[in-house]
Design a protein around this motif. Structure first.
Motif, PDB file in Angstrom:
ATOM      1  N   LYS A 207      82.362  50.764 -10.620  1.00  0.00           N
ATOM      2  CA  LYS A 207      81.336  51.337  -9.759  1.00  0.00           C
ATOM      3  C   LYS A 207      81.490  50.762  -8.358  1.00  0.00           C
TER       4      LYS A 207
ATOM      5  N   LEU B  50      76.382  43.100  -2.139  1.00  0.00           N
ATOM      6  CA  LEU B  50      76.675  44.531  -1.920  1.00  0.00           C
ATOM      7  C   LEU B  50      78.152  44.729  -1.614  1.00  0.00           C
ATOM      8  N   LYS B  51      78.686  43.826  -0.826  1.00  0.00           N
ATOM      9  CA  LYS B  51      80.116  43.935  -0.481  1.00  0.00           C
ATOM     10  C   LYS B  51      80.999  43.819  -1.717  1.00  0.00           C
TER      11      LYS B  51
ATOM     12  N   ASN C  71      70.535  48.958  -9.815  1.00  0.00           N
ATOM     13  CA  ASN C  71      70.955  50.315 -10.196  1.00  0.00           C
ATOM     14  C   ASN C  71      70.694  51.336  -9.104  1.00  0.00           C
TER      15      ASN C  71
ATOM     16  N   PHE D 113      73.463  52.103  -6.692  1.00  0.00           N
ATOM     17  CA  PHE D 113      74.549  52.956  -7.184  1.00  0.00           C
ATOM     18  C   PHE D 113      74.092  54.409  -7.250  1.00  0.00           C
ATOM     19  N   ARG D 114      72.811  54.570  -7.532  1.00  0.00           N
ATOM     20  CA  ARG D 114      72.288  55.937  -7.639  1.00  0.00           C
ATOM     21  C   ARG D 114      72.323  56.645  -6.276  1.00  0.00           C
ATOM     22  N   TYR D 115      71.934  55.938  -5.235  1.00  0.00           N
ATOM     23  CA  TYR D 115      71.835  56.581  -3.920  1.00  0.00           C
ATOM     24  C   TYR D 115      73.004  56.264  -2.993  1.00  0.00           C
TER      25      TYR D 115
ATOM     26  N   LYS E 261      79.724  60.420  -4.196  1.00  0.00           N
ATOM     27  CA  LYS E 261      78.690  61.216  -4.851  1.00  0.00           C
ATOM     28  C   LYS E 261      78.332  62.423  -3.998  1.00  0.00           C
TER      29      LYS E 261
END
Lengths: 108, 208
Positions: A3, A71-72, A78, A81-83, A88
């Motif tokens: 991810k 984050l890097k 979660n 990763f969703r936004y 995406k």
């Protein structure tokens, strides 16, 4: 599958202030799952605006620095990763119309 | 120590826990489902001043609240005006009086107001539960007398309003207001609010 993140908070996406008094990296973080996430709570511990001398103190705290570093390395709640997952599709598309002028803005 | 997040000078502000609407996709419904109060409290003036001493662009767009329900919202607009901050206001609740709105518009005429009326004003309550869409539409038109910038009619496309877009475009043109038509991805399985026209919906974002 690995991810990967492409964080909006590394760009010009707005920071957010929650109804419960916290500064958070963006408004998508303000949901019950994320606000109760044990790792995210470490960030919140340094983010209560009324308890801080200034916004700079919050943003320069070790907790925000650690959040940035994670984050890097694609370590995040979660919701990130969703936004802000890489590759995406659009999550929102807005068509602005002003008389004869029109432009389309997509949030990915 | 990190300077990384210091560059961002825009902030989305949820001023309180207050809203008069019960929109089905709003996070407020989560707390209602588990029979708990929506968390939060009214931002104090002291905290607001701390925020405007750092941020340049203030977006009053609640996750849980509608900004017009903060008891000192007009004062906050005045303070933003004094400090020459850029301001956007996102409003959908129609419970405040017209007189209140006129005071708010006068408090900061350069603010950018977005009115969430999803569909024709007579139908918007089908998603924006408790909203008087016709009243809010009138207030949006009235705002032009006081605001420097044209107000924006924000129209999220749902099944009940997907066939009214052309009429809305004409209404926006006739009233010289901006229209923003938003296609959402926030759909659930067998969602009766989801538009039927495939071109008017986005695929749901992948779950992780």
């Amino acid at each position: 599958m690995t991810k990967k993140l492409n964080p909006k908070c590394f760009k010009n996406w707005a920071t957010a202030y929650t109804a419960t008094g916290y500064l958070v990296p963006c408004c998508y973080c303000d949901n019950p799952e994320t606000m109760n996430d044990s790792n995210f709570k470490k960030l919140l511990d340094a983010s209560k605006v009324e308890e801080s001398n200034s916004i700079e103190d919050i943003l320069l705290s070790d907790e925000w620095s650690n959040f940035r570093d994670n984050l890097k390395k694609d370590i995040a709640p979660n919701v990130c990763f969703r936004y802000c997952g890489q590759n995406k599709t659009a999550i929102k598309k807005t068509i602005y119309i002003d008389g004869k002028e029109q432009f389309i803005y997509e949030v990915k | 120590m990190s300077f990384y997040f210091l560059n961002r000078r825009d902030i989305n502000i949820d001023l309180s826990h207050r809203c008069g609407l019960e929109c089905p996709r709003c996070l407020r419904t989560y707390w209602k489902r588990i029979d708990k109060k929506v968390p939060g409290y009214d931002m104090t003036e002291k905290t607001f001043k701390k925020i405007i001493s750092f941020y340049d662009y203030l977006i009053f767009c609640g996750q849980y609240s509608d900004p017009v329900h903060h008891p000192n919202f007009i004062k906050f607009l005045e303070l933003s005006n004094e400090k020459n901050k850029q301001v956007s206001v996102h409003n959908a609740s129609s419970l405040k009086s017209k007189d209140w709105y006129i005071k708010a518009f006068k408090a900061y005429p350069n603010a950018n107001w977005h009115f969430g009326i999803d569909g024709l004003p007579k139908d918007s309550h089908k998603y924006r539960i408790n909203q008087d869409g016709e009243k809010l539409f009138d207030i949006m038109i009235e705002s032009k007398k006081y605001l420097i910038r044209k107000p924006i009619w924000q129209y999220i496309v749902f099944s009940y309003n997907e066939n009214d877009i052309e009429q809305a475009k004409q209404m926006a043109k006739d009233n010289n207001i901006k229209l923003s038509i938003t296609l959402s991805s926030r759909w659930w399985g067998n969602d009766e609010l989801e538009p039927k026209n495939e071109e008017l919906k986005l695929k749901d974002i992948p779950k992780v």
